[in-house]
Design a protein around this motif. Structure first.
Motif, mmCIF file in Angstrom:
data_model
loop_
_atom_site.group_PDB
_atom_site.id
_atom_site.type_symbol
_atom_site.label_atom_id
_atom_site.label_comp_id
_atom_site.label_asym_id
_atom_site.label_seq_id
_atom_site.Cartn_x
_atom_site.Cartn_y
_atom_site.Cartn_z
ATOM 1 N N LEU A 156 -63.426 -116.687 -38.315
ATOM 2 C CA LEU A 156 -64.474 -116.552 -37.302
ATOM 3 C C LEU A 156 -64.097 -115.516 -36.238
ATOM 4 N N ILE A 157 -62.815 -115.424 -35.927
ATOM 5 C CA ILE A 157 -62.370 -114.391 -34.980
ATOM 6 C C ILE A 157 -62.514 -113.012 -35.608
ATOM 7 N N PHE A 158 -62.240 -112.906 -36.902
ATOM 8 C CA PHE A 158 -62.271 -111.612 -37.587
ATOM 9 C C PHE A 158 -63.669 -111.005 -37.609
ATOM 10 N N ILE A 159 -64.713 -111.820 -37.805
ATOM 11 C CA ILE A 159 -66.069 -111.284 -38.005
ATOM 12 C C ILE A 159 -66.528 -110.424 -36.827
ATOM 13 N N PRO A 160 -66.485 -110.893 -35.579
ATOM 14 C CA PRO A 160 -66.867 -109.989 -34.475
ATOM 15 C C PRO A 160 -65.850 -108.865 -34.259
ATOM 16 N N PHE A 161 -64.584 -109.133 -34.564
ATOM 17 C CA PHE A 161 -63.558 -108.103 -34.402
ATOM 18 C C PHE A 161 -63.796 -106.934 -35.352
ATOM 19 N N ALA A 162 -64.258 -107.240 -36.578
ATOM 20 C CA ALA A 162 -64.449 -106.194 -37.584
ATOM 21 C C ALA A 162 -65.470 -105.160 -37.135
ATOM 22 N N ALA A 163 -66.465 -105.585 -36.356
ATOM 23 C CA ALA A 163 -67.496 -104.641 -35.911
ATOM 24 C C ALA A 163 -66.940 -103.622 -34.930
ATOM 25 N N HIS A 164 -65.837 -103.941 -34.279
ATOM 26 C CA HIS A 164 -65.268 -103.048 -33.265
ATOM 27 C C HIS A 164 -63.930 -102.455 -33.688
ATOM 28 N N PHE A 165 -63.489 -102.791 -34.891
ATOM 29 C CA PHE A 165 -62.197 -102.253 -35.351
ATOM 30 C C PHE A 165 -62.308 -100.748 -35.601
ATOM 31 N N SER A 166 -61.258 -100.039 -35.237
ATOM 32 C CA SER A 166 -61.222 -98.597 -35.482
ATOM 33 C C SER A 166 -59.812 -98.204 -35.887
ATOM 34 N N ASP A 167 -59.705 -97.443 -36.970
ATOM 35 C CA ASP A 167 -58.385 -96.950 -37.367
ATOM 36 C C ASP A 167 -57.922 -95.809 -36.474
ATOM 37 N N LYS A 168 -58.673 -95.566 -35.384
ATOM 38 C CA LYS A 168 -58.225 -94.621 -34.367
ATOM 39 C C LYS A 168 -56.885 -95.051 -33.767
ATOM 40 N N TRP A 169 -56.671 -96.364 -33.702
ATOM 41 C CA TRP A 169 -55.476 -96.878 -33.024
ATOM 42 C C TRP A 169 -54.350 -97.230 -33.982
ATOM 43 N N TYR A 181 -57.706 -88.222 -40.963
ATOM 44 C CA TYR A 181 -58.996 -88.507 -41.582
ATOM 45 C C TYR A 181 -59.251 -90.012 -41.579
ATOM 46 N N SER A 182 -60.476 -90.395 -41.268
ATOM 47 C CA SER A 182 -60.862 -91.802 -41.222
ATOM 48 C C SER A 182 -61.961 -92.070 -42.249
ATOM 49 N N GLU A 183 -61.581 -92.710 -43.328
ATOM 50 C CA GLU A 183 -62.563 -93.050 -44.357
ATOM 51 C C GLU A 183 -63.540 -94.100 -43.853
ATOM 52 N N THR A 184 -63.027 -95.037 -43.032
ATOM 53 C CA THR A 184 -63.882 -96.110 -42.526
ATOM 54 C C THR A 184 -65.019 -95.574 -41.675
ATOM 55 N N ILE A 221 -81.955 -90.375 -43.293
ATOM 56 C CA ILE A 221 -81.267 -89.084 -43.185
ATOM 57 C C ILE A 221 -80.161 -89.055 -44.231
ATOM 58 N N THR A 222 -80.212 -88.094 -45.132
ATOM 59 C CA THR A 222 -79.276 -88.064 -46.262
ATOM 60 C C THR A 222 -78.287 -86.926 -46.124
ATOM 61 N N PRO A 223 -77.071 -87.205 -45.691
ATOM 62 C CA PRO A 223 -76.072 -86.131 -45.593
ATOM 63 C C PRO A 223 -75.425 -85.851 -46.945
ATOM 64 N N ALA A 224 -75.008 -84.617 -47.133
ATOM 65 C CA ALA A 224 -74.270 -84.269 -48.345
ATOM 66 C C ALA A 224 -72.821 -84.728 -48.250
ATOM 67 N N ASN A 225 -72.289 -84.725 -47.042
ATOM 68 C CA ASN A 225 -70.897 -85.142 -46.851
ATOM 69 C C ASN A 225 -70.686 -85.490 -45.381
ATOM 70 N N VAL A 226 -69.787 -86.441 -45.137
ATOM 71 C CA VAL A 226 -69.404 -86.825 -43.775
ATOM 72 C C VAL A 226 -67.886 -86.867 -43.715
ATOM 73 N N ILE A 227 -67.318 -86.122 -42.786
ATOM 74 C CA ILE A 227 -65.863 -86.083 -42.618
ATOM 75 C C ILE A 227 -65.544 -86.440 -41.175
ATOM 76 N N ALA A 228 -65.010 -87.629 -40.976
ATOM 77 C CA ALA A 228 -64.645 -88.099 -39.631
ATOM 78 C C ALA A 228 -63.125 -88.127 -39.510
ATOM 79 N N SER A 229 -62.632 -87.693 -38.370
ATOM 80 C CA SER A 229 -61.188 -87.658 -38.164
ATOM 81 C C SER A 229 -60.890 -87.798 -36.678
#
Length: 744
Positions: A284-297, A453-456, A470-478
């Motif tokens: 139950l703690i994980f579910i709201p946490f997952a919405a705000h998790f970022s591999d930035k950290w 690079y962040s796949e998530t 909106i249909t992108p051909a590619n998304v690269i987030a980092s």
């Protein structure tokens, strides 16, 4: 009423929050145990932290001991914490994990030995406190390394040896939390379940198994019953890892159900029932946490992903070297072909044409060959050949007229060949310069970029855009080196949105971040939009201009833009002369520079490419200056880029610096070398750049304005208004003045 905005902006807010958190850590961990002994987690926390935070841990532990009446029982721990603080006051170097570990180990050992000596158990306890201090010191060393890495790179690096340090800290933390006394619930198992589920969901099967195994290890250190109750947690995490692309709630439900089934199959006990409640709480703690998790950290590292940039770089460098070798070979061949007919070949051709039918040929070219050859060579070297100046070596020649005419024709052919060579040499020079630019572009494209690079995040942005049609051909987030998110969204030309605002808003809504975007950059087949977190600094830009003679066309052009990664640009170009022609040339230079920079070309190659285009665009002479500022909006670093531009004045720390450019404008010569200069720059400093309409005798006036106030618009307006006063000539020129200041 509290003003939360003022509290948030208070410069000591972070320190105050850290002190409060460390006090709570000291209070919470003071009464915990690991392997049946008093936990050293609070001691290690104090050893790994700075002096004020170590003092906060000591305060929390002392308050807990006083409330529980266990000051005497915890005397070794309290004295260790006090000794750690004393050593930190006088000896500890800043940000040194090794010294943090040594400090902690020595403090525990000395404190334990002193207390043991007082109660008369020194011999029996000495070995124990040596071992206890060593474990506590190593844990402090690991924690200090993680903390320092986060301070430096704004990310918790769990790759390599840092991963081992992180595992040690996690095991100690789970073991300590498992001994926290709560009614029915087990804090260690709850936290461990949530982390295990997060590892399986965000880092697939491997992440789940590793986190689950470490959780079980920590639980066993707390007690056998706690460890046995969740011994199958890694297996549940392994299965849950297969659902890492599903919804967080789905993964949590599957993880809980799998754990329950395994618990039932292995025999449900009262302890197992309690552990299931803990696992459910963790889910139950994980579910709201997952919405705000970022591999930035968090960075876990990957061998294959780390190698990929090196492979690309190696291939690009090899391709660049291949183009360079081709260019050098082409230059060698051009040099060979450009050589005019040498004298030996000219002599042979003319002797064959004139002397072949002469009966004296055997005598001249066999018996008297040396003398004859010298005469022919002098004929070849003469600019004009007449019979009166005929070489004396050929005084007996019977065909002087024919030889004179033959060498006259040769001379004309050589002159024509030289003229053609001059015409083609410029084309060859431009071709070789463009090949050199190609080398630089390829090499620059292959350089390893310092991003993660962040796949998530890439997947989240893509799903959000597709959900709204909106249909992108590619998304690269980092994440860049400062931990700031930059996402590049690519579209095919036919599916690209007209504006970037909608893409930016959807990405911001999905990631719960405040994002900005660049304008779409279009090629023939693709469109790219960059969406990025706002950098630490921003640019304040003011400009003023006037036209020569009151005409409506200003030959100067300027623009302001950001590349969406880390840099902001201010660009000014002054076209040749005044009026519409000068305006056209400056607009071309500014427009091409902006387009190339936004397309990913480095500024040096961009200037060379623009110069090549300007030289060949028409037969008319045309050129323009280029004056650009590049400001790193993450680090507040200033770079000046000049090609034939006027001086730039910089106000920095109460002084005014003048930077001049020893280069020519763009479009004059085949080769263009820009002047690149990096300057020290701080928040609040001011840069003034201007076109050639501002003369040097105005610099003292500009310096006085810069040192006299901070009103950027007033400074720029005054410089522009007084430009005509400082003009030493009778001819007016277009004037453009731009002021730039970096703000936080």
């Amino acid at each position: 009423m509290l003003n939360f905005r003022q509290i948030k902006e208070w410069k000591y807010t972070g320190t105050a929050a850290g002190v409060a958190a460390c006090t709570a850590v000291g209070y919470l961990l003071s009464g915990t145990k690991v392997a049946g002994l008093a936990s050293f987690a609070d001691i290690s926390a104090a050893g790994a932290s700075g002096l004020p935070f170590a003092a906060a841990v000591f305060l929390g532990s002392l308050v807990r001991s006083i409330i529980s009446g266990g000051v005497g029982h915890n005397i070794v721990k309290l004295s260790s914490l006090a000794l750690i603080m004393i050593i930190k006051m006088f000896l500890e170097p800043r940000n040194d994990p090794k010294f943090s570990g040594i400090n902690t180990a020595v403090s525990v050992f000395v404190s334990g030995a002193a207390v043991s000596a007082v109660i008369g158990e020194l011999v029996q306890k000495l070995i124990f406190y040596g071992f206890y201090g060593g474990i506590a010191g190593f844990t402090a060393y690991s924690a200090s390394g993680i903390i320092n890495g986060f301070r430096k790179d704004k990310v918790i690096d769990l790759s390599g040896k840092n991963g081992f340090s992180g595992a040690v800290l996690y095991i100690v933390l789970v073991a300590s939390l498992c001994s926290v006394k709560l009614p029915v619930l087990n804090a260690g198992i709850i936290a461990g379940s949530a982390v295990t589920l997060a590892g399986a969901y965000f880092f697939s099967r491997a992440g789940g198994v590793i986190c689950g195994s470490l959780t079980v290890c920590g639980a066993f250190l707390a007690s056998d019953s706690s460890g046995m109750s969740i011994v199958l947690l890694p297996a549940a995490a392994l299965l849950t890892g297969c659902l890492h692309k599903q919804k967080a709630s789905t993964a949590a439900a599957f993880f809980t159900a799998t754990s329950f089934i395994m618990t039932v199959l292995t025999g449900m006990t009262y302890t197992g029932f309690e552990s299931m409640i803990d696992i459910i709480c963790g889910a139950l703690i994980f579910i709201p946490f997952a919405a705000h998790f970022s591999d930035k950290w968090i960075s876990t590292g990957s061998g294959s992903s780390d190698m990929l940039p090196d492979v690309i770089n190696a291939r690009m460098v090899f391709l660049s070297d291949t183009v360079m070798e081709l260019r050098m070979e082409s230059e060698r061949i051009s040099d060979m072909l450009a050589k005019s007919c040498d004298a030996g070949r000219e002599i042979e051709e003319n002797s064959e044409a004139v002397c072949s039918s002469c009966y004296r040929r055997p005598f001249c070219w066999k018996s008297d060959r040396g003398n004859t050859y010298r005469g022919f060579r002098r004929l070849a070297e003469m600019p004009e050949t007449v019979r009166d100046s005929f070489p004396e070596e050929l005084a007996d020649c019977l065909r002087k007229k024919e030889l004179s005419e033959a060498f006259a024709r040769s001379s004309q052919e050589k002159a024509a060949a030289k003229l053609m060579d001059l015409r083609f040499s410029e084309s060859r020079g431009l071709l070789h310069e463009q090949m050199k630019i190609t080398e630089e572009l390829i090499r620059f494209a292959g350089e390893r970029v310092d991003v993660r690079y962040s796949e998530t995040v890439s997947r989240s942005i893509r799903k959000k855009l597709e959900k709204f049609g909106i249909t992108p051909a590619n998304v690269i987030a980092s994440y860049n080196r400062r931990g700031r998110l930059v996402a590049e969204v690519y579209f095919s030309a036919e599916n690209a949105p007209e504006e970037s605002t909608r893409v930016c808003d959807l990405a911001a809504d999905e990631l719960h971040l405040r994002l900005e975007s660049t304008e779409p950059v279009r090629t023939g087949r693709e469109v790219r939009i960059r969406v990025y977190e706002k950098p630490k600094y921003s640019m304040e830009v003011c400009a003023a201009s006037s036209c020569a003679g009151g005409t409506g066309d200003n030959g100067d052009t300027h623009t302001v833009f950001t590349d969406g990664c880390e840099a902001g640009y201010v660009v000014l170009s002054d076209g040749m002369g005044t009026g519409s022609e000068a305006s056209l040339e400056s607009r071309m230079v500014v427009g091409m520079f902006r387009r190339l920079i936004m397309g990913g070309v480095d500024h040096t190659s961009a200037i060379k490419l623009i110069n090549s285009i300007m030289v060949t665009k028409s037969g008319d002479e045309s050129f323009a200056t280029l004056d650009a500022l590049k400001i790193d909006l993450d680090e507040c670093e200033l770079t000046l880029i000049k090609s034939g531009a006027a001086a730039t004045l910089i106000r920095h720390r109460g002084n005014v610096l003048k930077v001049t450019s020893p280069t020519f404008p763009i479009g004059i010569y085949e080769q263009s070398e820009a002047y690149i200069h990096s300057c020290s720059f701080d928040e609040g400093d001011i840069v003034i750049m201007f076109s050639d309409g501002i003369y040097e005798n105005a610099y003292p006036f500009i310096k006085e304005l810069l040192l006299g106030g901070d009103d950027l618009r007033h400074i720029v307006s005054e410089i522009c208004a007084k430009a005509e006063v400082f003009n030493p000539t009778i001819h007016n020129d277009d004037v453009t003045v731009i002021g730039v200041r970096v703000t936080g």
